[in-house]
Design a protein around this motif. Sequence first.
Motif, PDB file in Angstrom:
ATOM      1  N   ALA A 218     -24.064  -9.582 -93.636  1.00  0.00           N
ATOM      2  CA  ALA A 218     -23.900 -10.752 -94.503  1.00  0.00           C
ATOM      3  C   ALA A 218     -23.111 -10.396 -95.760  1.00  0.00           C
ATOM      4  O   ALA A 218     -22.271 -11.180 -96.225  1.00  0.00           O
ATOM      5  CB  ALA A 218     -25.268 -11.317 -94.883  1.00  0.00           C
ATOM      6  N   THR A 219     -23.345  -9.210 -96.316  1.00  0.00           N
ATOM      7  CA  THR A 219     -22.616  -8.781 -97.510  1.00  0.00           C
ATOM      8  C   THR A 219     -21.142  -8.561 -97.197  1.00  0.00           C
ATOM      9  O   THR A 219     -20.259  -9.003 -97.940  1.00  0.00           O
ATOM     10  CB  THR A 219     -23.242  -7.496 -98.078  1.00  0.00           C
ATOM     11  OG1 THR A 219     -24.606  -7.749 -98.428  1.00  0.00           O
ATOM     12  CG2 THR A 219     -22.492  -7.023 -99.307  1.00  0.00           C
ATOM     13  N   PHE A 220     -20.860  -7.886 -96.089  1.00  0.00           N
ATOM     14  CA  PHE A 220     -19.462  -7.692 -95.670  1.00  0.00           C
ATOM     15  C   PHE A 220     -18.785  -9.043 -95.439  1.00  0.00           C
ATOM     16  O   PHE A 220     -17.627  -9.244 -95.826  1.00  0.00           O
ATOM     17  CB  PHE A 220     -19.405  -6.866 -94.393  1.00  0.00           C
ATOM     18  CG  PHE A 220     -19.299  -5.389 -94.607  1.00  0.00           C
ATOM     19  CD1 PHE A 220     -18.111  -4.820 -95.056  1.00  0.00           C
ATOM     20  CD2 PHE A 220     -20.365  -4.554 -94.348  1.00  0.00           C
ATOM     21  CE1 PHE A 220     -18.005  -3.447 -95.249  1.00  0.00           C
ATOM     22  CE2 PHE A 220     -20.271  -3.183 -94.538  1.00  0.00           C
ATOM     23  CZ  PHE A 220     -19.091  -2.635 -94.991  1.00  0.00           C
ATOM     24  N   THR A 221     -19.495  -9.964 -94.786  1.00  0.00           N
ATOM     25  CA  THR A 221     -18.921 -11.276 -94.471  1.00  0.00           C
ATOM     26  C   THR A 221     -18.595 -12.049 -95.740  1.00  0.00           C
ATOM     27  O   THR A 221     -17.512 -12.638 -95.880  1.00  0.00           O
ATOM     28  CB  THR A 221     -19.886 -12.086 -93.595  1.00  0.00           C
ATOM     29  OG1 THR A 221     -20.140 -11.368 -92.378  1.00  0.00           O
ATOM     30  CG2 THR A 221     -19.316 -13.452 -93.258  1.00  0.00           C
TER      31      THR A 221
ATOM     32  N   TRP B 257     -24.898  -2.496-102.015  1.00  0.00           N
ATOM     33  CA  TRP B 257     -23.530  -2.711-102.477  1.00  0.00           C
ATOM     34  C   TRP B 257     -22.782  -1.388-102.600  1.00  0.00           C
ATOM     35  O   TRP B 257     -21.619  -1.280-102.236  1.00  0.00           O
ATOM     36  CB  TRP B 257     -23.522  -3.456-103.809  1.00  0.00           C
ATOM     37  CG  TRP B 257     -22.129  -3.640-104.321  1.00  0.00           C
ATOM     38  CD1 TRP B 257     -21.517  -2.977-105.337  1.00  0.00           C
ATOM     39  CD2 TRP B 257     -21.132  -4.527-103.785  1.00  0.00           C
ATOM     40  NE1 TRP B 257     -20.221  -3.399-105.484  1.00  0.00           N
ATOM     41  CE2 TRP B 257     -19.964  -4.348-104.543  1.00  0.00           C
ATOM     42  CE3 TRP B 257     -21.136  -5.450-102.745  1.00  0.00           C
ATOM     43  CZ2 TRP B 257     -18.797  -5.065-104.300  1.00  0.00           C
ATOM     44  CZ3 TRP B 257     -19.970  -6.162-102.501  1.00  0.00           C
ATOM     45  CH2 TRP B 257     -18.825  -5.971-103.274  1.00  0.00           C
ATOM     46  N   ASP B 258     -23.454  -0.365-103.118  1.00  0.00           N
ATOM     47  CA  ASP B 258     -22.809   0.944-103.231  1.00  0.00           C
ATOM     48  C   ASP B 258     -22.441   1.489-101.855  1.00  0.00           C
ATOM     49  O   ASP B 258     -21.392   2.135-101.692  1.00  0.00           O
ATOM     50  CB  ASP B 258     -23.737   1.935-103.943  1.00  0.00           C
ATOM     51  CG  ASP B 258     -23.918   1.592-105.413  1.00  0.00           C
ATOM     52  OD1 ASP B 258     -23.060   0.875-105.958  1.00  0.00           O
ATOM     53  OD2 ASP B 258     -24.911   2.027-106.013  1.00  0.00           O
TER      54      ASP B 258
ATOM     55  N   LEU C  64     -10.537  -4.837-100.983  1.00  0.00           N
ATOM     56  CA  LEU C  64      -9.621  -5.726-100.280  1.00  0.00           C
ATOM     57  C   LEU C  64      -9.517  -5.386 -98.800  1.00  0.00           C
ATOM     58  O   LEU C  64      -8.954  -6.160 -98.021  1.00  0.00           O
ATOM     59  CB  LEU C  64      -8.230  -5.658-100.931  1.00  0.00           C
ATOM     60  CG  LEU C  64      -8.151  -6.132-102.386  1.00  0.00           C
ATOM     61  CD1 LEU C  64      -6.765  -5.878-102.958  1.00  0.00           C
ATOM     62  CD2 LEU C  64      -8.509  -7.614-102.475  1.00  0.00           C
ATOM     63  N   ARG C  65     -10.063  -4.238 -98.371  1.00  0.00           N
ATOM     64  CA  ARG C  65     -10.063  -3.867 -96.959  1.00  0.00           C
ATOM     65  C   ARG C  65     -11.130  -4.617 -96.159  1.00  0.00           C
ATOM     66  O   ARG C  65     -11.133  -4.578 -94.931  1.00  0.00           O
ATOM     67  CB  ARG C  65     -10.317  -2.365 -96.803  1.00  0.00           C
ATOM     68  CG  ARG C  65      -9.198  -1.466 -97.281  1.00  0.00           C
ATOM     69  CD  ARG C  65      -9.488  -0.006 -96.916  1.00  0.00           C
ATOM     70  NE  ARG C  65      -9.656   0.135 -95.475  1.00  0.00           N
ATOM     71  CZ  ARG C  65     -10.817   0.442 -94.883  1.00  0.00           C
ATOM     72  NH1 ARG C  65     -11.889   0.654 -95.597  1.00  0.00           N
ATOM     73  NH2 ARG C  65     -10.882   0.556 -93.569  1.00  0.00           N
TER      74      ARG C  65
ATOM     75  N   LEU D  94     -15.924   1.168 -97.493  1.00  0.00           N
ATOM     76  CA  LEU D  94     -14.551   0.684 -97.653  1.00  0.00           C
ATOM     77  C   LEU D  94     -13.663   1.752 -98.285  1.00  0.00           C
ATOM     78  O   LEU D  94     -12.504   1.920 -97.893  1.00  0.00           O
ATOM     79  CB  LEU D  94     -14.550  -0.588 -98.501  1.00  0.00           C
ATOM     80  CG  LEU D  94     -15.229  -1.808 -97.859  1.00  0.00           C
ATOM     81  CD1 LEU D  94     -15.329  -2.950 -98.855  1.00  0.00           C
ATOM     82  CD2 LEU D  94     -14.488  -2.243 -96.603  1.00  0.00           C
ATOM     83  N   ALA D  95     -14.203   2.508 -99.238  1.00  0.00           N
ATOM     84  CA  ALA D  95     -13.417   3.557 -99.890  1.00  0.00           C
ATOM     85  C   ALA D  95     -13.164   4.731 -98.953  1.00  0.00           C
ATOM     86  O   ALA D  95     -12.186   5.463 -99.132  1.00  0.00           O
ATOM     87  CB  ALA D  95     -14.142   4.036-101.144  1.00  0.00           C
ATOM     88  N   SER D  96     -14.031   4.909 -97.950  1.00  0.00           N
ATOM     89  CA  SER D  96     -13.895   6.040 -97.030  1.00  0.00           C
ATOM     90  C   SER D  96     -12.947   5.752 -95.873  1.00  0.00           C
ATOM     91  O   SER D  96     -12.728   6.627 -95.040  1.00  0.00           O
ATOM     92  CB  SER D  96     -15.276   6.416 -96.473  1.00  0.00           C
ATOM     93  OG  SER D  96     -16.159   6.759 -97.505  1.00  0.00           O
TER      94      SER D  96
END
Length: 202
Positions: free
Chosen positions: A136-139, A110-111, A182-183, A117-119
């Motif tokens: 799967a996590t991104f999805t 998760w980190d 949200l990205r 996403l933050a980068s």
Amino acid sequence: IGVSSILSPNTYLLLGQRDTIPHFRELMKNSLPHRAQLRINEDCWPPLHTPIARQRNIPDRAAVMLATLPGGNTPPSPPVVSLVTGKQSYNDTSPREILRQWVDQPQRLWDAVDHCLASGIETVIHVGPEPNLILATFTRLSENVREQTLGRSFSSLSMRAVSGIARHSWLAGLLPGRTNLLRAPYVKHVILENWLLDNAPK
């Protein structure tokens, strides 16, 4: 029994030997909130990085082997996000130690997703023939964001506006840190093996 990977703030991958997982399922009824759920995947071999597979002696042998290998004292190029730390932690002195810790630490998936996403990363390439935990996590995150932003309520409209701002890295820096999540729907994912098959010379 042990935590193998942190998939999201409320989702963990557990691995156990013999009857430890069914035993945990009985204990969790009185120890965890009633909303907590446990799903068991049968016939899955544990990956090497788990404490279940290593049995306390593999990290020591891995550390000795890594210490005697030539090279490995320069950061990778392009930069690599380590699942040991969840960020780009490789430098001139850390690669061997981070690789050794990978054998013995829960994976901070998760980190790593949050860091990507933050980068401002726009494309993630997945190496392997089938979708994996990272995809799967991104999805799952993308589906949750779409569900929250496609409604007609005022909160949905607000989230939709913030989501549009978060797409632009120069504006995203003005928003609170977690709005980078949200990205997720706008990040492109490429499964490398599928791409190579689709683009193979005729």
